[in-house]
Design an enzyme around this catalytic site. Structure first.
Site, PDB file in Angstrom:
ATOM      1  N   CYS A  98       0.842  -1.193   0.000  1.00  0.00           N
ATOM      2  CA  CYS A  98       0.000   0.000   0.000  1.00  0.00           C
ATOM      3  C   CYS A  98       0.877   1.244   0.000  1.00  0.00           C
ATOM      4  O   CYS A  98       1.879   1.301   0.730  1.00  0.00           O
ATOM      5  CB  CYS A  98      -0.899  -0.010   1.235  1.00  0.00           C
ATOM      6  SG  CYS A  98      -2.044   1.367   1.339  1.00  0.00           S
ATOM      7  N   GLU A 141      -8.896  -0.960  -2.139  1.00  0.00           N
ATOM      8  CA  GLU A 141      -9.204   0.474  -2.178  1.00  0.00           C
ATOM      9  C   GLU A 141     -10.522   0.787  -1.459  1.00  0.00           C
ATOM     10  O   GLU A 141     -10.628   1.804  -0.769  1.00  0.00           O
ATOM     11  CB  GLU A 141      -9.224   0.990  -3.611  1.00  0.00           C
ATOM     12  CG  GLU A 141      -7.906   0.845  -4.353  1.00  0.00           C
ATOM     13  CD  GLU A 141      -6.694   1.408  -3.631  1.00  0.00           C
ATOM     14  OE1 GLU A 141      -6.833   2.348  -2.827  1.00  0.00           O
ATOM     15  OE2 GLU A 141      -5.580   0.903  -3.868  1.00  0.00           O
TER      16      GLU A 141
END
Length: 177
Positions: A98, A141
């Site tokens: 991430c 997401e």
């Protein structure tokens, strides 16, 4: 280099649910989308909370790169106010990283497919099924929009690895790039 920095783990905005977008055509929303597209960098997706914006919008942009060499190619896709409508019963574990958690990878279980409703960049309702790696990106997401990061999804701390170890052990590349 983009002027707005990507926020990192520890910033409270990453732990709060994002707000729904009332008007996708609002110039501020469109500017946020442009900023998100500019910040993709080595990632395959990004969410508004990662740019300190509590708004329910993400960009999905799978493509092969150093971090995800096997990723399929697709054009960037804007999802505004996305909602998962259905998901596959089977979960598959794979490695995730991430932009907001630099230097760390996790072996994360995700549904093998999901069906999502959302508004596109023009504010038009859409419904789409995502599978395999792209389904993983979308779930990752959408977690950001709900105040979650991939670390919240790993089964155990033994499912975490530093980026250099992951590159060496999993990709077989050795060292950090």
């Amino acid at each position: 280099m983009p002027a707005i920095p990507i926020v990192h783990l520890g910033n409270p905005i990453l732990r709060h649910p994002a707000q729904a977008i009332a008007d996708p055509l609002d110039p501020q929303v469109q500017a946020l989308i442009a900023d998100l597209l500019e910040h993709l960098g080595p990632g395959v997706g990004i969410a508004a909370p990662q740019l300190s914006q509590s708004q329910r919008v993400v960009i999905i942009a799978s493509r092969p790169n150093d971090r995800y060499p096997q990723a399929p190619s697709m054009d960037p896709l804007v999802l505004i106010n996305p909602q998962i409508l259905d998901r596959g019963a089977t979960q598959v574990q794979d490695w995730e990283g991430c932009l907001s958690v630099p230097g760390l990878r996790g072996f994360v279980p995700r549904h093998s497919w999901i069906e999502v409703s959302f508004l596109d960049r023009q504010g038009q309702p859409q419904r789409q099924r995502f599978e395999d790696f792209v389904a993983r990106i979308v779930q990752h997401e959408l977690d950001h929009l709900d105040g979650l990061v991939f670390l919240d999804r790993v089964n155990a701390t033994t499912d975490l690895m530093t980026e250099p170890e992951w590159r060496s052990r999993i990709l077989g590349l050795g060292g950090e790039k």
